[in-house]
Design a protein around this motif. Structure first.
Motif, short mmCIF file in Angstrom:
data_model
loop_
_atom_site.label_atom_id
_atom_site.label_comp_id
_atom_site.label_asym_id
_atom_site.label_seq_id
_atom_site.Cartn_x
_atom_site.Cartn_y
_atom_site.Cartn_z
N SER A 4 -37.87 -41.19 10.96
CA SER A 4 -36.90 -40.54 10.02
C SER A 4 -37.51 -40.37 8.68
N GLN A 5 -36.94 -39.49 7.78
CA GLN A 5 -37.44 -39.35 6.46
C GLN A 5 -36.25 -38.73 5.66
N SER A 6 -35.80 -39.15 4.69
CA SER A 6 -34.82 -38.67 3.86
C SER A 6 -35.21 -38.73 2.10
N VAL A 7 -34.58 -37.69 1.37
CA VAL A 7 -35.14 -37.49 0.28
C VAL A 7 -33.98 -37.40 -0.74
N SER A 8 -34.03 -38.03 -1.98
CA SER A 8 -32.66 -37.88 -2.86
C SER A 8 -33.48 -37.52 -4.14
N LEU A 9 -32.34 -37.38 -5.33
CA LEU A 9 -32.51 -37.05 -6.55
C LEU A 9 -31.38 -37.72 -7.29
N ALA A 10 -31.80 -38.51 -8.19
CA ALA A 10 -30.82 -39.11 -8.97
C ALA A 10 -31.00 -39.55 -10.33
N GLY A 41 -28.08 -31.90 -10.96
CA GLY A 41 -28.44 -31.61 -9.50
C GLY A 41 -28.61 -32.65 -8.50
N SER A 42 -27.87 -33.94 -8.74
CA SER A 42 -28.21 -35.21 -7.91
C SER A 42 -27.87 -34.77 -6.57
N PHE A 43 -28.75 -35.28 -5.70
CA PHE A 43 -28.59 -34.83 -4.04
C PHE A 43 -29.02 -35.87 -3.22
N VAL A 44 -28.62 -35.72 -2.00
CA VAL A 44 -29.13 -36.66 -0.99
C VAL A 44 -29.37 -35.86 0.24
N GLN A 45 -30.60 -36.10 1.11
CA GLN A 45 -30.78 -35.15 2.03
C GLN A 45 -31.56 -36.15 3.25
N GLU A 46 -30.59 -36.04 4.11
CA GLU A 46 -30.74 -37.16 5.33
C GLU A 46 -32.02 -37.06 6.27
N ASP A 47 -32.25 -35.62 6.49
CA ASP A 47 -33.28 -35.25 7.29
C ASP A 47 -33.64 -33.73 6.98
N ALA A 48 -34.96 -33.30 7.59
CA ALA A 48 -35.45 -32.07 7.02
C ALA A 48 -34.63 -30.92 7.52
N GLU A 49 -33.92 -31.16 8.71
CA GLU A 49 -33.16 -30.22 9.10
C GLU A 49 -31.95 -29.83 8.37
N GLY A 76 -29.55 -29.50 5.07
CA GLY A 76 -29.78 -29.33 3.68
C GLY A 76 -29.35 -30.33 2.92
N PRO A 77 -29.73 -30.35 1.54
CA PRO A 77 -29.40 -31.00 0.63
C PRO A 77 -27.72 -31.43 0.50
N VAL A 78 -27.17 -32.38 0.06
CA VAL A 78 -25.73 -32.63 -0.13
C VAL A 78 -25.64 -33.21 -1.45
N GLU A 79 -25.25 -32.19 -2.34
CA GLU A 79 -24.95 -32.99 -3.78
C GLU A 79 -23.88 -34.09 -3.61
N VAL A 80 -24.02 -34.98 -4.50
CA VAL A 80 -23.24 -36.20 -4.79
C VAL A 80 -23.18 -36.52 -6.09
N VAL A 81 -22.06 -37.24 -6.43
CA VAL A 81 -21.45 -37.93 -7.71
C VAL A 81 -21.90 -39.10 -7.68
N ARG A 82 -22.99 -39.84 -7.99
CA ARG A 82 -23.11 -41.26 -8.07
C ARG A 82 -22.50 -41.89 -9.02
N LYS A 83 -22.20 -43.27 -8.57
CA LYS A 83 -21.71 -44.26 -9.61
C LYS A 83 -22.61 -45.42 -9.38
N TRP A 121 -24.78 -48.56 -5.80
CA TRP A 121 -24.57 -47.24 -5.05
C TRP A 121 -25.36 -47.19 -3.56
N ASP A 122 -24.64 -46.75 -2.54
CA ASP A 122 -25.13 -46.63 -1.14
C ASP A 122 -25.26 -45.35 -0.77
N ASP A 123 -26.27 -44.54 -0.48
CA ASP A 123 -26.34 -43.17 -0.10
C ASP A 123 -25.88 -42.64 1.25
N THR A 124 -25.63 -43.79 2.03
CA THR A 124 -24.83 -43.72 3.44
C THR A 124 -23.45 -43.67 3.30
N ILE A 125 -22.84 -44.41 2.76
CA ILE A 125 -21.43 -44.35 2.64
C ILE A 125 -20.83 -43.56 1.44
#
Length: 323
Positions: free
Chosen positions: A101-107, A121-129, A131-138, A156-160
């Motif tokens: 597996s491979q995941s990408v994030s920007l924070a 533009g913070s996001f998390v992308q769990e796999d290549a297929e 798309g990136p999901v915008e997230v509001v981190r804390k 912060w946890d990108d899974t939950i």
């Protein structure tokens, strides 16, 4: 030394103490915008679910996880003052080198406190297929604050897609370095749904049915308090497929931790930085403050003593008044 000189030196030391504490330290206690680091974790005898059509079952294997974190200079330059933007890529492989597996994030996060900043533009992308999901981190994202305290922090946890309380457990020693140990527990939590063949979740037939994706994790951090850097880390992950709250298949069960080489490299890199920050934030300004106060007090007392001595000598040398 003359009293005015003592007082002047004392005032200089008081000003120097304030400048070191309130100017030099904040300039030093910031994470770099050009962050470029690789951290490695490993797990023995992890359980993963094989998607190989010939298997479609749980298999046991060793895992190697590589986290690559790099600063996004352009995004940081466009961000609010004091905000850093880092990109992170996590790659999970087996010992044969196959990517599982491979995941990408920007924070975005505060350069001093390490807390998430809602921007850029913070996001998390769990796999290549997917798309990136915008997230509001804390909460804390990559690290703990400079000057980490013995208290709980929100991690912060990108899974939950939420924070979990990282509770301070104890101060301890890690290969000669003083660290604070924190533990953040995520109980089994449903984080989404997916379709899976009925047979792999104990149902009749091979037609796909909708199942819940459940995730649990117990993170342990060993944090160097002056820098807030995580020197060692352990992740006890357990992800399953559920039906009506009942575990039917394990997708990931792994006890991951920094490799011994990674821990040694972290200690080697941050030991001197931690000592310097500790001195600049504590001992050096404190000593300058104490010495400055003593010099001012000594100068004032010496000045008064000389004035008193001078006055006594003058009076004693006068001729008595004639009557």
């Amino acid at each position: 030394m003359f009293p005015p000189a003592l007082v002047g030196l004392g005032v200089f030391l008081l000003v120097a103490a304030a400048l070191i504490k309130f100017y030099a330290y904040p300039q030093l206690a910031v994470a770099p915008k050009d962050q470029d680091s690789i951290t490695r974790l490993s797990a023995e005898d992890a359980v993963v679910f094989s998607t190989d059509p010939a298997l479609l079952t749980e298999v046991k294997m060793d895992l190697e996880v590589t986290n690559t974190t790099r600063g996004d200079i352009k995004a940081t330059n466009d961000a609010p003052d004091g905000t850093l933007v880092w990109a992170d890529t996590q790659t999970v492989k087996n010992t044969d080198g196959d990517t599982l597996s491979q995941s990408v994030s920007l924070a975005a996060h505060d350069a001093h406190t390490g807390e998430a900043v809602d921007c850029c533009g913070s996001f998390v992308q769990e796999d290549a297929e997917a798309g990136p999901v915008e997230v509001v981190r804390k909460g804390q994202v990559y690290k703990f604050p400079f000057g980490t305290e013995q208290k709980s922090y929100q991690w912060w946890d990108d899974t939950i897609l939420d924070t979990v309380e990282a509770k301070f457990e104890k101060e301890t020693d890690l290969d000669g370095m003083t660290v604070y140990q924190f533990v953040a527990e995520i109980p089994q939590t449903v984080v989404g749904t997916r379709e899976a063949p009925a047979s792999i979740v104990g149902e009749v037939g091979n037609d796909p049915i909708e199942v819940d994706i459940a995730y649990a994790n117990r993170r342990t951090f060993w944090v160097e308090p002056n820098t807030g850097v995580i020197i060692d880390r352990r992740e006890e992950q357990n992800s399953t497929l559920q039906i009506a709250g009942e575990d039917r298949a394990t997708t990931t069960q792994a006890d991951l931790s920094y490799t011994d080489a990674q821990v040694a490299a972290n200690i080697d890199e941050y030991e001197q930085k931690a000592s310097l920050l500790g001195l600049v934030n504590g001992l050096i300004p404190l000593l300058a403050l104490i010495l400055g106060v003593l010099l001012i007090a000594g100068g004032v007392l010496l000045g008064r003593s000389r004035q008193s001595t001078s006055g006594t000598t003058t009076n004693a040398g006068r001729a008595p008044a004639k009557v």
